[in-house]
Design an enzyme around this catalytic site. Structure first.
Site, PDB file in Angstrom:
ATOM      1  N   ASP A   1      -3.167  -1.114  10.379  1.00 38.78           N
ATOM      2  CA  ASP A   1      -3.241  -1.140   8.922  1.00 38.78           C
ATOM      3  C   ASP A   1      -3.872  -2.412   8.363  1.00 38.78           C
ATOM      4  O   ASP A   1      -4.183  -2.468   7.164  1.00 38.78           O
ATOM      5  CB  ASP A   1      -1.837  -1.008   8.316  1.00 38.78           C
ATOM      6  CG  ASP A   1      -1.323   0.422   8.334  1.00 38.78           C
ATOM      7  OD1 ASP A   1      -2.106   1.328   8.684  1.00 38.78           O
ATOM      8  OD2 ASP A   1      -0.150   0.636   8.003  1.00 38.78           O
TER       9      ASP A   1
ATOM     10  N   LYS B   1       0.860  -1.187   0.000  1.00 42.65           N
ATOM     11  CA  LYS B   1       0.000   0.000   0.000  1.00 42.65           C
ATOM     12  C   LYS B   1       0.896   1.238   0.000  1.00 42.65           C
ATOM     13  O   LYS B   1       2.041   1.213   0.428  1.00 42.65           O
ATOM     14  CB  LYS B   1      -0.937   0.030   1.209  1.00 42.65           C
ATOM     15  CG  LYS B   1      -0.264   0.061   2.591  1.00 42.65           C
ATOM     16  CD  LYS B   1       0.158   1.425   3.060  1.00 42.65           C
ATOM     17  CE  LYS B   1       0.775   1.376   4.457  1.00 42.65           C
ATOM     18  NZ  LYS B   1       1.439   2.660   4.849  1.00 42.65           N
TER      19      LYS B   1
END
Length: 285
Positions: free
Chosen positions: A139, A14
């Protein structure tokens, strides 16, 4: 069932396309506003079932004990939450640098949760898996849910968004950045005024920034050099607390050309941005 009872799945990277720090909670966690987007590049996990309940992992991760390994922690948490007697043999092909700000460990954990949920036929919802993932790290839920997102709180409050999907060149300048070190730094900006998601998206990529960048620049000169070098060639930014930095390019051929210029002492790769996680695409197939 997958062929031969085995699943091979991606654990994508990401990027934080923007990252604002708006405050700090009493427990020390920082309050964030961020835009998460996936890359079509990452680690690969292969999961095979075991009928003895054991969990085995083939991976070479320097300095990571089995108690700290997010893959094994995710698998154990899933076993505990469901009471399943199933086990698994998991192999990891590690491509993402550890501690690079690309979410590699969190992505590995999310792929483990979704892959074992499928392999063990548990039938848990994404909401349930995201809740389990949050226990492993802030996350993990965005990787579980699998869509580019506006994140708030400590990053766990997610709203799906559609972002531009250019090509990126990601550079790891060969140093490790300690996230706790950055978040404990007295000079870190912690009072950026909150904005709305609509305002952030309306401003577009040209207006986005990472509040961690000035502190990382000061404490890690090699990251500063990478940011300066990339910034002379394309719009560039730090992801997370680093050490990885990324440049945004409109065309694959531009990314390819930039990649050939990267100094040999830095690691780098190119990849397109994705609003839907490659993990979810793989599971659908």
């Amino acid at each position: 069932m997958p062929e031969h009872g085995m699943l091979t799945l991606p654990a994508p990277a990401k990027l934080n396309r923007m990252l604002h720090i708006t405050g700090r909670r009493d427990d020390g966690y920082h309050l964030l506003q961020t835009l998460f987007q996936f890359l079509d590049h990452g680690d690969t996990l292969t999961l095979a079932p075991r009928d003895d309940g054991e969990l085995r992992l083939d991976a070479e991760l320097a300095g990571v004990t089995s108690d700290d390994n997010l893959i094994l922690r995710a698998a154990r948490r899933l076993q505990h939450a469901t009471g399943t007697r199933s086990g698994a043999h998991i192999s990891l092909r590690k491509r993402l640098p550890m501690g690079g700000g690309l979410g590699g460990g969190s992505s590995d954990a999310a792929t483990t949760l979704l892959g074992l949920n499928r392999l063990w036929r548990l039938g848990l919802s994404l909401d349930t898996l995201a809740t389990l993932g949050l226990e492993l790290g802030a996350d993990v839920p965005v990787f579980v849910r699998g869509h580019a997102a506006w994140g708030e709180g400590i990053g766990e409050h997610l709203t799906p968004v559609e972002l531009d999907t250019p090509w990126f060149v990601v550079v790891h300048p060969g140093v490790g950045v300690s996230t706790p070190h950055i978040f404990k730094a007295p000079e870190l900006t912690r009072d950026t005024p909150p904005i709305t998601m609509a305002r952030a998206l309306q401003g577009g990529a040209a207006s986005w920034r990472n509040d961690c960048e000035p502190t990382v620049r000061k404490l890690y000169p090699e990251v500063a050099r990478a940011l300066d070098w990339l910034g002379e060639r394309a719009p560039s930014m730090l992801t997370g607390t680093g050490a990885c930095v990324f440049a945004r390019l409109e065309r694959e051929e531009d990314a390819t050309a930039l990649l050939t210029e990267i100094p040999e002492h830095w690691q780098a790769f190119k990849a397109p941005g994705r609003n839907r996680s490659p993990l979810h695409d793989a599971l659908d197939r």
